[in-house]
Design a protein around this motif. Structure first.
Motif, short mmCIF file in Angstrom:
data_model
loop_
_atom_site.label_atom_id
_atom_site.label_comp_id
_atom_site.label_asym_id
_atom_site.label_seq_id
_atom_site.Cartn_x
_atom_site.Cartn_y
_atom_site.Cartn_z
N HIS A 133 -3.14 -1.96 3.56
CA HIS A 133 -2.22 -0.72 3.74
C HIS A 133 -2.21 -0.54 2.45
CE1 HIS A 133 -1.19 -4.59 7.34
NE2 HIS A 133 -0.88 -3.77 7.39
N PRO A 134 -1.82 0.43 2.55
CA PRO A 134 -1.62 1.06 1.24
C PRO A 134 0.04 0.90 0.11
CG PRO A 134 -0.68 2.46 2.61
CD PRO A 134 -1.74 1.74 3.24
N SER A 135 -0.22 0.89 -0.25
CA SER A 135 0.76 0.18 -1.58
C SER A 135 1.62 1.78 -1.31
CB SER A 135 0.54 0.50 -3.46
OG SER A 135 0.10 -0.72 -3.38
N PHE A 136 2.66 1.25 -1.47
CA PHE A 136 4.12 2.65 -1.58
C PHE A 136 3.75 4.02 -2.34
CE2 PHE A 136 8.18 4.53 -1.61
CZ PHE A 136 7.98 4.90 0.17
N GLY A 137 3.34 3.85 -3.55
CA GLY A 137 2.88 4.28 -4.45
C GLY A 137 1.90 5.17 -4.20
N SER A 138 0.90 4.82 -2.81
CA SER A 138 0.11 5.58 -2.55
C SER A 138 1.09 6.23 -1.37
CB SER A 138 -1.37 4.08 -2.11
OG SER A 138 -1.79 4.40 -3.39
N ASN A 398 10.62 8.93 9.52
CA ASN A 398 10.18 9.26 10.61
C ASN A 398 8.59 9.30 10.44
OD1 ASN A 398 10.02 11.53 10.18
ND2 ASN A 398 10.68 12.34 11.71
N ILE A 399 8.17 9.73 9.24
CA ILE A 399 6.69 9.40 9.31
C ILE A 399 6.40 8.47 8.91
CG2 ILE A 399 4.74 9.54 7.48
CD1 ILE A 399 6.88 11.07 5.42
N VAL A 400 5.01 8.57 10.43
CA VAL A 400 4.15 7.95 10.87
C VAL A 400 2.29 7.76 10.35
CG1 VAL A 400 3.38 6.32 13.17
CG2 VAL A 400 5.26 7.00 12.64
N HIS A 401 2.35 7.20 9.52
CA HIS A 401 0.92 7.69 9.60
C HIS A 401 -0.18 6.71 10.65
CE1 HIS A 401 2.51 7.09 5.07
NE2 HIS A 401 1.66 8.62 5.32
N THR A 402 -1.49 6.94 10.45
CA THR A 402 -2.40 6.21 11.43
C THR A 402 -3.26 5.55 10.50
OG1 THR A 402 -2.06 8.27 13.18
CG2 THR A 402 -4.04 6.83 13.26
N ARG A 405 -8.09 2.74 12.22
CA ARG A 405 -8.70 1.88 13.84
C ARG A 405 -8.14 3.00 14.63
NH1 ARG A 405 -11.35 -2.60 13.95
NH2 ARG A 405 -11.88 -4.10 12.12
N GLY A 406 -7.17 3.27 13.93
CA GLY A 406 -6.29 4.27 15.25
C GLY A 406 -4.24 3.85 15.44
N ARG A 407 -4.53 3.02 14.83
CA ARG A 407 -3.39 1.72 14.91
C ARG A 407 -1.74 2.46 14.03
NH1 ARG A 407 -3.05 -3.97 12.46
NH2 ARG A 407 -4.37 -4.07 13.92
N PRO A 408 -0.77 2.80 14.58
CA PRO A 408 0.15 3.59 14.08
C PRO A 408 0.50 2.64 13.22
CG PRO A 408 0.87 3.29 16.75
CD PRO A 408 -0.54 2.61 16.20
N MET A 409 1.03 3.49 12.28
CA MET A 409 1.67 2.92 11.09
C MET A 409 3.15 3.55 9.98
SD MET A 409 0.00 -0.67 10.08
CE MET A 409 -1.50 -0.81 10.56
N LYS A 410 4.28 2.64 10.27
CA LYS A 410 5.78 3.29 9.84
C LYS A 410 5.65 3.50 8.50
CE LYS A 410 8.19 2.61 14.19
NZ LYS A 410 8.87 1.30 14.49
#
Length: 423
Positions: A133-138, A398-402, A405-410
């Motif tokens: 997962h990305p650091s919140f700064g990223s 409401n941003i969702v990153h992917t 592996r195609g998994r949605p990440m809120k």
């Protein structure tokens, strides 16, 4: 200074290319003149977050949530502040700024291991072997950097230590790690003239373009993007933001003649050129032994001066409402004092400080019991903290990153902004 890159890109390979183009003198525009000439853009770019990272896990029961009269209370006394709460007597300068800052006293997280706790607090996700997962700064860099067309230097800067990784968001948004003196490796001029450098860059562009067109996935384009940013570093007048030694000596003195103080001053300078996320590291909080002596004579005076100076400086410049300040570590420390006059790892009930950014200041959110062991109010997770920061910075929740592996990440792992802090 170093750039964090994916494991499958050899660091020596990358730095060799950076060094090949390092021969260019930074344009001799004075930093303040640059700011004055771009005042409107600077004001527009001021939304930012400064994360003060207390590596090792600070004993917040001796800092933000003291328990006088309890068997766990320790040696320190609470003092009144400019806000409606009390904090440690060893942070008198911060106490004067607490009308602009608040404390969340009911953090309850589940990771009391340094590595896992650091990951959790930086990303809002517990470690998972299938995804980084990305650091919140990223996350902030990925969201806001595209909107800041005038920003020529990295949009996520970590001062004095690492700050995790960009994870599935890609190396373009990885933390750019610097030391507090602003010494930039591979950027000094060796006398090579501008024309020769331009020829080198043109040749390299041909090589990079060919690599990108060879259908080898996302890494070649990411490599080129980071390389382009490295060139920008060598040619941008915004590099002056790293040179804290050029600041007014009185301001330097106010922040403190130490690595943390210089890092906090650098953070303010980076905000002025539009960097949206800066992490400043102050380690030395893994206090299993001699906790009270170390806090009173070392850690707290340094922290006190740096945070108070940044808060006052931002306030005097009319910037504080646009800059969120978060001060935390990977967890807290045990209410019980051990046999070595120290405190051990504790994630069940601890505190962090947050303020600025238009958030409500001068309050304590949440409550622990009289001995600091249990929480007697709503508890909060890292995602709630980062959701609060997102709200203050105008980042949609409401941003969702992917993931790859195609998994949605809120964003912020679906956390909820802390209601008491939101105006």
């Amino acid at each position: 200074m170093s750039i964090i890159q994916p494991e499958n890109m050899d660091r020596r390979h990358f730095m060799r290319h950076v060094a090949a183009s390092s021969a260019m003198t930074i344009p001799a525009f004075h930093f303040l003149n640059h700011l004055n000439a771009n005042a409107a853009e600077v004001r527009k770019n001021q939304k930012a977050c400064v994360l003060v990272w207390l590596g090792g896990g600070p004993p917040t029961i001796d800092m933000w949530d003291l328990k006088p009269g309890s068997k766990n209370g320790g040696e320190f006394k609470p003092i009144s502040t400019a806000g409606d709460l009390q904090i440690s007597e060893h942070m008198p300068k911060i106490a004067k700024q607490m009308d602009s800052l608040s404390v969340v006293r009911s953090m309850s997280t589940r990771e009391a291991d340094h590595t896992r706790g650091r990951y959790y607090m930086h990303t809002a996700y517990v470690p998972n072997p299938t995804v980084i997962h990305p650091s919140f700064g990223s996350v902030v860099s990925h969201t806001l950097a595209p909107q800041r067309k005038s920003l020529e230097i990295p949009s996520f800067v970590s001062i004095g230590g690492g700050a995790g990784s960009a994870g599935f968001l890609g190396m373009t948004h990885a933390p750019f790690v610097v030391d507090s003196n602003g010494q930039i490796r591979n950027v000094d001029s060796d006398g090579t003239d501008k024309r020769r450098l331009e020829q080198r860059l043109a040749m390299w562009d041909v090589v990079e373009s060919g690599f990108i067109n060879s259908d080898r996935g996302d890494l070649p384009q990411a490599h080129k993007d980071v390389y382009r940013k490295a060139v920008n570093l060598m040619t941008s007048s915004q590099m002056e933001a790293f040179k804290v030694a050029k600041e007014d000596p009185k301001i330097q003195e106010a922040y403190g003649n130490n690595n943390f103080g210089r890092g906090m001053l650098m953070a303010r300078r980076l905000i002025e050129v539009g960097v949206p996320f800066i992490e400043v590291n102050l380690g030395g909080w893994d206090l299993h032994n001699d906790v009270f002596n170390t806090l009173s004579n070392q850690r707290l005076p340094t922290l006190d001066q740096g945070i108070a100076a940044l808060t006052q400086d931002l306030k005097s410049r009319g910037m504080l409402d646009d800059v969120v300040i978060v001060c935390m570590g990977e967890f807290g420390r045990t209410p019980r004092i051990n046999q070595n006059v120290g405190r051990d790892h504790w994630a069940s009930s601890w505190s962090l400080m947050i303020g600025g950014g238009g958030l409500n200041g001068g309050i304590a959110v949440g409550q622990t019991d009289k001995d600091g062991v249990g929480i007697e109010s709503q508890s909060y997770l890292p995602g709630d903290v980062w959701a609060t920061v997102s709200k203050a910075m105008g980042i949609p929740l409401n941003i969702v990153h992917t993931s790859k592996r195609g998994r949605p990440m809120k964003i912020a792992n679906g956390g909820t902004p802390i209601e008491e802090l939101i105006s």
